[in-house]
Design a protein around this motif. Sequence first.
Motif, mmCIF file in Angstrom:
data_model
loop_
_atom_site.group_PDB
_atom_site.id
_atom_site.type_symbol
_atom_site.label_atom_id
_atom_site.label_comp_id
_atom_site.label_asym_id
_atom_site.label_seq_id
_atom_site.Cartn_x
_atom_site.Cartn_y
_atom_site.Cartn_z
ATOM 1 N N GLN A 537 22.950 -1.153 -33.085
ATOM 2 C CA GLN A 537 23.195 -0.056 -33.612
ATOM 3 C C GLN A 537 24.231 0.053 -34.548
ATOM 4 O O GLN A 537 24.404 0.566 -35.807
ATOM 5 N N ASP A 538 25.515 -0.621 -34.236
ATOM 6 C CA ASP A 538 26.661 -0.621 -34.842
ATOM 7 C C ASP A 538 26.624 -1.391 -36.075
ATOM 8 O O ASP A 538 27.023 -1.185 -37.374
ATOM 9 N N SER A 541 24.519 0.787 -38.840
ATOM 10 C CA SER A 541 25.444 1.516 -39.545
ATOM 11 C C SER A 541 26.298 0.955 -40.394
ATOM 12 O O SER A 541 26.251 1.654 -41.534
ATOM 13 N N GLN A 548 27.331 7.940 -38.854
ATOM 14 C CA GLN A 548 26.839 8.569 -37.702
ATOM 15 C C GLN A 548 26.935 9.856 -37.559
ATOM 16 O O GLN A 548 26.209 10.377 -36.654
ATOM 17 N N ASN A 549 28.068 10.584 -38.313
ATOM 18 C CA ASN A 549 28.054 12.239 -38.365
ATOM 19 C C ASN A 549 28.224 12.533 -39.689
ATOM 20 O O ASN A 549 29.313 13.012 -40.142
ATOM 21 N N LYS A 580 22.161 9.979 -39.690
ATOM 22 C CA LYS A 580 22.055 9.652 -38.234
ATOM 23 C C LYS A 580 20.675 9.670 -37.592
ATOM 24 O O LYS A 580 20.434 8.693 -36.753
ATOM 25 N N ARG A 584 18.733 6.350 -35.776
ATOM 26 C CA ARG A 584 17.974 6.299 -34.676
ATOM 27 C C ARG A 584 16.407 6.069 -35.001
ATOM 28 O O ARG A 584 15.723 5.218 -33.855
ATOM 29 N N GLU A 628 26.283 7.675 -22.841
ATOM 30 C CA GLU A 628 26.714 9.094 -23.091
ATOM 31 C C GLU A 628 28.102 9.311 -23.429
ATOM 32 O O GLU A 628 28.599 10.029 -24.629
ATOM 33 N N VAL A 630 29.902 6.746 -24.803
ATOM 34 C CA VAL A 630 30.234 6.145 -25.810
ATOM 35 C C VAL A 630 29.655 7.007 -27.065
ATOM 36 O O VAL A 630 30.167 7.220 -28.256
ATOM 37 N N ASP A 631 28.334 7.452 -27.090
ATOM 38 C CA ASP A 631 27.716 8.185 -27.978
ATOM 39 C C ASP A 631 26.608 8.789 -27.674
ATOM 40 O O ASP A 631 25.556 8.271 -27.121
ATOM 41 N N SER A 634 23.049 8.319 -29.036
ATOM 42 C CA SER A 634 22.792 6.961 -29.482
ATOM 43 C C SER A 634 21.566 6.732 -29.107
ATOM 44 O O SER A 634 20.873 7.161 -28.132
ATOM 45 N N SER A 637 21.526 5.747 -25.561
ATOM 46 C CA SER A 637 21.781 6.853 -24.441
ATOM 47 C C SER A 637 20.356 7.463 -24.211
ATOM 48 O O SER A 637 19.983 7.848 -23.239
#
Length: 898
Positions: A537-538, A541, A548-549, A580, A584, A628, A630-631, A634, A637
């Motif tokens: 995921q990192d 991104s 992410q936001n 974001k 996902r 959760e 961490v993110d 995500s 999570s």
Amino acid sequence: MTAIKHALQRDIFTPNDERLLSIVNVCKAGKKKKNCFLCATVTTERPVQVKVVKVKKTDKGDFYKRQMAWELQDLTEVDAKDANKENPEFDLHFEKVYRWVASSTAEKNSFISCIWKLNQRYLRKKVEFVNVSPQLLEELPKAEESVPSGESQSVAGGDEDALDDYQELNSHDEQDIESMMEVCEYAISNAEAFAEKLSRELQVLDGANIQSIMASEKQVNILMQLLDQALAEVDNIEGKLLSYEEMLQSVKEQMDQISQSNRLIQISNTNNGKLLDEIQFLVNYMDLSKGHIKALQEGDLSSPKGIEACINASEALSQCMNVALKPGHDKLMAVKQQQHMFSELRDTFARRLTNHLNNVFVHQGHDQSSTLSQHTAELTLPKHSPLHRDLLRYAKLMEWLKNTQREKYDGLSRTYVDYMTRLYEREIKDFFEVAKIKMAGTSKDGKGKFATLPRKESALKQEVESLHGSSGKLTGSTSSLNKLAVSSSNSRRSQSSSLLDMGNMSASDLDVADRTRFDKIFEQVLSELEPLCLAEQDFISKFFKLQQNPTLAQVENVDDSDGTVPSRPLSEHRHSISEKDMVRMMMNKIFQSIETELNSLIALGDKIDSFNSLYMLVKMSHHVWTAENVDPASYLSTTLGNVLVTVKRNFDKCISGQIRQMEEVKISKKSKVGILPFVTGFEEFAKLAEAIFRNAERRGDLDKAYIKLIRAVFSNVEKVANESQKTPRDVVMMENFHHIFSTLSSLKISCLEAERKEAKQKYTEHLQSYVINSLGQPLEKLNHFFEGVEARVAQGVREEEVSYQLAFNKQELRKVIKEYPGKEVKKGLDNLYKKVDKHLCEEENLLQVVWHSMQDEFIRQYKHFEGLINRCYPGSGITMEFTIQDMLEYFSSIAQSH
């Protein structure tokens, strides 16, 4: 009336800098006569204000007070009622109509005349006078009419002799008159002499003035001559000025021509400067160096230096293409040519970059697939950090591609997702295959690692595959699972654990090693998946430049050429999917098999041992909590949260299964009950759960399960006690609740504190009940006899008269007592001990406790019997055949002998 006027002037109007001009004594029309005064006044200060003031006497009648005042400018009409006849009534129209009756017609006419004069002198807006005699409305003198209203108001009350004969002297006039009268002391006593002197002095002054005028005639003539000379000089100067003006007129025309030329030159210079600025702007911002063009066309995208050169060139190209042109620039041919060249360079480089990255994906995939074989037999997932490290060198180029060629960017993202989906699907499938085989318990080599056994492993793998299937659910039969377990380990216990099984097994039978191994395998699976998902995921991104936001502006400011997640049209995604959400969706596509494989692994673990759900709940909860932190949004999570729901459902199903097995338990009718298997099973379950859930995040789930289990244990203990035939109900309740109380006391489970107290209470109640019911047998007849005595007393027979009852006289008492000598009592207690020993189980070790309680109860009954004998048979000398000391020896010797 004059005295009243002076009094009002002195007391009311002079303190307010007002002068009273007219007064009329009135009362309101149609009402009881209450006299008051209407006064017409003017102020002594500028500007002059004219008012009509209502004054009345105070309640004591000694003084006057000001009651109401109206501005004369607010007066609209004066109605005298009748112009021909005498009538004291009149009306004044202000904001409302005031009706008055004057004390006399003369006073009314005088007041109305004063109002009319004041209106003519001071007000521009004239008041309408109705039914007033023309004689009262006499015109002011023409001299007064010719004076402007401003001048008439310049002096406070100026020319008031028309209104009143009295006129005050100002302070300066008073000082002059006083000084003159001081010089002439006889001025007061002899006014004629004083007037004659003043007349003589006036004549002297007039003569002096005439002589002075005649003496100054010469100077006047000289002054007139000088004025004539000055006029001549002025005419001369005017002539010179006219000649100068004619000369300057020609100079002005020449200067205008020079100024016009200078202005044209300045405009030309300004235009040239602006043109130069525009050319420099276009050259500076729309010129791409040859090095950048070469890098875009031929740059090496496989070497670090070539990638760096391409990054710099792409950034320079973006700056040239995104420069903010001024109006009109886009119409220049050179600008159009440059823009066309930039577009071709962009398209060419975008194709080169897309093809190269596609090749990189395929090449890196082959290298990554070659390393999968070394992870096959180990419970580890391949690391993709080399792939990520190599691809991150192209991150800035991907950002450029995203901003310039969104379609190619989306195509690359689809290619990457498709490739990584296949790669991760193979890796995750193989990884979970190894995990399932390890959970099922394959044979091990000498080094303690799972060996690769082709002949046996193929059959074992088929069994494991049948457990998960494509849908992630267990499809294998119970017999196949049992066959797999037996082939894996001959010492493995039953596949479905229960509280009943745990209660019938020793600690070795529980096979703690199997559960510990399962816990380690499950933890290793989650520990391998967590960094894998977070790293991917990192990377997504960073590589695809997906924030992410993102802000709302970032989501909305998407050009028409921009693409979004594949397989959906742009119109649906441009405003509805943020970056974001794109991350996902890509993660869901790449790792679509994780949730399915996890559910399959969880189902396998639950099938092997239902108590594995406790381990899985704790481990899964911890990893969800970590993810959760961490993110919260995500992919990891979300996925672990979904799987946690399945684990929690299995946990609840495990608890429900234990309760159902409690309810189905059957007790043998030929053997004593003892400690029920699900009671000891609950103890083992609680110890196991406390060890597993120590410092766990989902402790609340265990507490709820405890409550359900302990209530089921309580109800089923009572159910078994009621159904027991060989063992007394009190014994079943006493022993089992004592065991439950001991378990809860040792474990100190806070949520079961109320149940612990309840277990102690039930244990104490049934112990007492069992003791009382059992002690009635050694002295049964004596016990029945005294029960009859107590019944007679309860019916109203006096205690000292009980001995006169035929069935309870002294002879009957002695007869019953003789039947229980010391030897018989000891024999009966010995039989009672043997009977209690048969009722109680050995594992709970409550025999001595019950025996001691019986001793205390026996002594209490003995003392009670003695008390009844002393009260109901006084002086009879009847006593028991044995003493308390004898009883203590009986109980002690019986306990020691057994």
